[in-house]
Motif scaffolding. Structure first.
Motif, PDB file in Angstrom:
ATOM      1  N   ASN A 116       0.747  -1.156  -0.064  1.00 11.20           N
ATOM      2  CA  ASN A 116       0.032   0.059   0.018  1.00 11.20           C
ATOM      3  C   ASN A 116       0.875   1.255  -0.050  1.00 11.20           C
ATOM      4  N   MET A 117       0.965   2.044  -1.055  1.00  7.12           N
ATOM      5  CA  MET A 117       1.678   3.146  -1.174  1.00  7.12           C
ATOM      6  C   MET A 117       0.911   4.531  -1.150  1.00  7.12           C
ATOM      7  N   THR A 118      -0.404   4.237  -0.638  1.00 14.05           N
ATOM      8  CA  THR A 118      -1.164   5.638  -0.588  1.00 14.05           C
ATOM      9  C   THR A 118      -0.580   6.690   0.379  1.00 14.05           C
ATOM     10  N   GLU A 119      -0.157   6.294   1.623  1.00 14.57           N
ATOM     11  CA  GLU A 119       0.261   7.238   2.428  1.00 14.57           C
ATOM     12  C   GLU A 119       1.553   8.114   1.732  1.00 14.57           C
ATOM     13  N   PHE A 120       2.496   7.433   1.108  1.00 13.52           N
ATOM     14  CA  PHE A 120       3.496   8.006   0.432  1.00 13.52           C
ATOM     15  C   PHE A 120       2.961   8.665  -0.672  1.00 13.52           C
ATOM     16  N   GLY A 121       2.063   8.314  -1.366  1.00 13.50           N
ATOM     17  CA  GLY A 121       1.320   9.055  -2.687  1.00 13.50           C
ATOM     18  C   GLY A 121       1.013  10.408  -2.072  1.00 13.50           C
ATOM     19  N   PHE A 122       0.278  10.359  -1.141  1.00 13.18           N
ATOM     20  CA  PHE A 122      -0.489  11.535  -0.649  1.00 13.18           C
ATOM     21  C   PHE A 122       0.569  12.559  -0.002  1.00 13.18           C
ATOM     22  N   ALA A 123       1.708  12.119   0.531  1.00 12.60           N
ATOM     23  CA  ALA A 123       2.786  12.987   1.098  1.00 12.60           C
ATOM     24  C   ALA A 123       3.508  13.524  -0.028  1.00 12.60           C
ATOM     25  N   ASN A 124       3.595  13.084  -1.418  1.00 11.11           N
ATOM     26  CA  ASN A 124       4.553  13.526  -2.152  1.00 11.11           C
ATOM     27  C   ASN A 124       4.003  13.938  -3.741  1.00 11.11           C
ATOM     28  N   ALA A 125       2.878  13.385  -3.958  1.00  7.35           N
ATOM     29  CA  ALA A 125       2.346  13.370  -5.649  1.00  7.35           C
ATOM     30  C   ALA A 125       2.428  14.658  -5.898  1.00  7.35           C
ATOM     31  N   LYS A 126       1.787  15.632  -5.214  1.00  2.00           N
ATOM     32  CA  LYS A 126       1.268  17.062  -5.522  1.00  2.00           C
ATOM     33  C   LYS A 126       2.377  17.928  -5.467  1.00  2.00           C
ATOM     34  N   ASN A 127       3.047  18.077  -4.189  1.00  2.00           N
ATOM     35  CA  ASN A 127       3.989  18.930  -3.988  1.00  2.00           C
ATOM     36  C   ASN A 127       5.488  18.499  -4.192  1.00  2.00           C
ATOM     37  N   ASP A 128       5.570  17.282  -4.312  1.00  2.00           N
ATOM     38  CA  ASP A 128       7.111  16.709  -4.721  1.00  2.00           C
ATOM     39  C   ASP A 128       7.045  15.512  -5.855  1.00  2.00           C
ATOM     40  N   PRO A 129       6.578  15.754  -7.167  1.00  2.00           N
ATOM     41  CA  PRO A 129       6.232  14.896  -7.996  1.00  2.00           C
ATOM     42  C   PRO A 129       7.524  13.949  -8.340  1.00  2.00           C
ATOM     43  N   ASP A 130       8.734  14.743  -8.324  1.00  2.00           N
ATOM     44  CA  ASP A 130      10.019  14.083  -8.488  1.00  2.00           C
ATOM     45  C   ASP A 130      10.149  12.926  -7.335  1.00  2.00           C
ATOM     46  N   SER A 131       9.975  13.155  -6.174  1.00  2.00           N
ATOM     47  CA  SER A 131      10.102  12.133  -5.155  1.00  2.00           C
ATOM     48  C   SER A 131       9.192  11.174  -5.125  1.00  2.00           C
ATOM     49  N   PHE A 132       7.961  11.378  -5.480  1.00  2.00           N
ATOM     50  CA  PHE A 132       6.873  10.565  -5.776  1.00  2.00           C
ATOM     51  C   PHE A 132       7.091   9.596  -6.723  1.00  2.00           C
ATOM     52  N   LYS A 133       7.509   9.859  -8.116  1.00  2.00           N
ATOM     53  CA  LYS A 133       8.040   9.103  -8.949  1.00  2.00           C
ATOM     54  C   LYS A 133       9.376   8.279  -8.765  1.00  2.00           C
ATOM     55  N   ASN A 134      10.365   8.806  -8.195  1.00  2.00           N
ATOM     56  CA  ASN A 134      11.399   7.937  -7.562  1.00  2.00           C
ATOM     57  C   ASN A 134      10.950   6.829  -6.559  1.00  2.00           C
ATOM     58  N   GLY A 135      10.246   7.294  -5.830  1.00  2.00           N
ATOM     59  CA  GLY A 135       9.786   6.376  -4.846  1.00  2.00           C
ATOM     60  C   GLY A 135       8.960   4.997  -5.400  1.00  2.00           C
ATOM     61  N   ILE A 136       8.008   5.369  -6.160  1.00  2.00           N
ATOM     62  CA  ILE A 136       7.281   4.316  -7.251  1.00  2.00           C
ATOM     63  C   ILE A 136       8.167   3.556  -7.922  1.00  2.00           C
ATOM     64  N   LYS A 137       9.101   4.367  -8.549  1.00  2.00           N
ATOM     65  CA  LYS A 137      10.391   3.558  -9.550  1.00  2.00           C
ATOM     66  C   LYS A 137      10.829   2.526  -8.576  1.00  2.00           C
ATOM     67  N   SER A 138      11.546   3.230  -7.492  1.00  2.00           N
ATOM     68  CA  SER A 138      12.260   2.224  -6.631  1.00  2.00           C
ATOM     69  C   SER A 138      11.425   0.971  -6.227  1.00  2.00           C
ATOM     70  N   LYS A 139      10.144   1.137  -5.922  1.00  2.00           N
ATOM     71  CA  LYS A 139       9.349   0.130  -5.521  1.00  2.00           C
ATOM     72  C   LYS A 139       9.237  -1.069  -6.459  1.00  2.00           C
ATOM     73  N   ILE A 140       8.964  -0.448  -7.922  1.00  2.00           N
ATOM     74  CA  ILE A 140       8.689  -1.332  -9.047  1.00  2.00           C
ATOM     75  C   ILE A 140      10.035  -2.064  -9.366  1.00  2.00           C
ATOM     76  N   ASP A 141      11.017  -1.292  -9.103  1.00  2.00           N
ATOM     77  CA  ASP A 141      12.336  -1.955  -9.544  1.00  2.00           C
ATOM     78  C   ASP A 141      12.840  -2.819  -8.444  1.00  2.00           C
ATOM     79  N   GLU A 142      12.399  -2.888  -7.455  1.00  2.00           N
ATOM     80  CA  GLU A 142      12.749  -3.771  -6.333  1.00  2.00           C
ATOM     81  C   GLU A 142      11.721  -5.105  -6.593  1.00  2.00           C
ATOM     82  N   LEU A 143      10.508  -4.781  -6.858  1.00  2.00           N
ATOM     83  CA  LEU A 143       9.705  -5.805  -7.130  1.00  2.00           C
ATOM     84  C   LEU A 143       9.834  -6.834  -8.419  1.00  2.00           C
ATOM     85  N   LEU A 144      10.612  -5.925  -9.586  1.00  2.00           N
ATOM     86  CA  LEU A 144      10.971  -6.779 -10.757  1.00  2.00           C
ATOM     87  C   LEU A 144      12.041  -7.710 -10.772  1.00  2.00           C
ATOM     88  N   LYS A 145      12.714  -7.556  -9.665  1.00  2.00           N
ATOM     89  CA  LYS A 145      14.104  -8.358  -9.297  1.00  2.00           C
ATOM     90  C   LYS A 145      13.666  -9.594  -9.009  1.00  2.00           C
TER      91      LYS A 145
END
Length: 145
Positions: A116-145
């Motif tokens: 569940n990435m909801t809390e992370f999304g609400f903390a970052n998506a609007k005011n810090d979209p780069d951090s949001f994208k980096n965090g989601i990218k990190s999770k996806i990359d971790e899960l793709l391994k």
């Protein structure tokens, strides 16, 4: 101090959008064997705040720019689910979703790892979209391994 500020902002946004869901990671099995993949699930209701819309648009932009091959091959599946629609009640109940939520889940050998990435999304998506994208990218990359 900065983390406390972001946590406070996330809590306020979650409450204002009607989603007090806790962040949870769990493994759930199913009777039907699912193909190995990453599922990015964005849930929303009929009424959506600016942050809710930012989560959707930033997630889509990230997936389109970095993971188009994985989406085309079915290795990553992106679903936008309107929980106000009757046909989506079952999936909303499965993830205990009551309002806008974001999950990045892995299906491997018929078992689902729920993130569940909801809390992370609400903390970052609007005011810090780069951090949001980096965090989601990190999770996806971790899960793709």
């Amino acid at each position: 101090m900065k983390n406390l500020f972001y946590t406070l902002i996330a809590a306020i946004l979650l409450i204002s959008c009607g989603n007090g869901a806790e962040k949870r990671t769990e493994t759930a099995s199913t009777d039907v064997k699912q193909a190995d993949r990453i599922e990015v699930l964005y849930f929303h209701g009929a009424q959506r705040c600016v942050t809710c819309k930012a989560i959707e648009s930033n997630t889509k932009a990230l997936l389109d720019s970095l993971y188009s091959n994985e989406i085309a091959s079915g290795k990553i599946v992106y679903k936008i689910i309107d929980i106000s629609q009757k046909e989506n009640e079952e999936v909303a109940d499965k993830y205990e979703v009551t309002w806008s939520s974001l999950f990045v889940n892995r299906w491997k050998n018929g078992t689902e790892e729920v993130n569940n990435m909801t809390e992370f999304g609400f903390a970052n998506a609007k005011n810090d979209p780069d951090s949001f994208k980096n965090g989601i990218k990190s999770k996806i990359d971790e899960l793709l391994k």
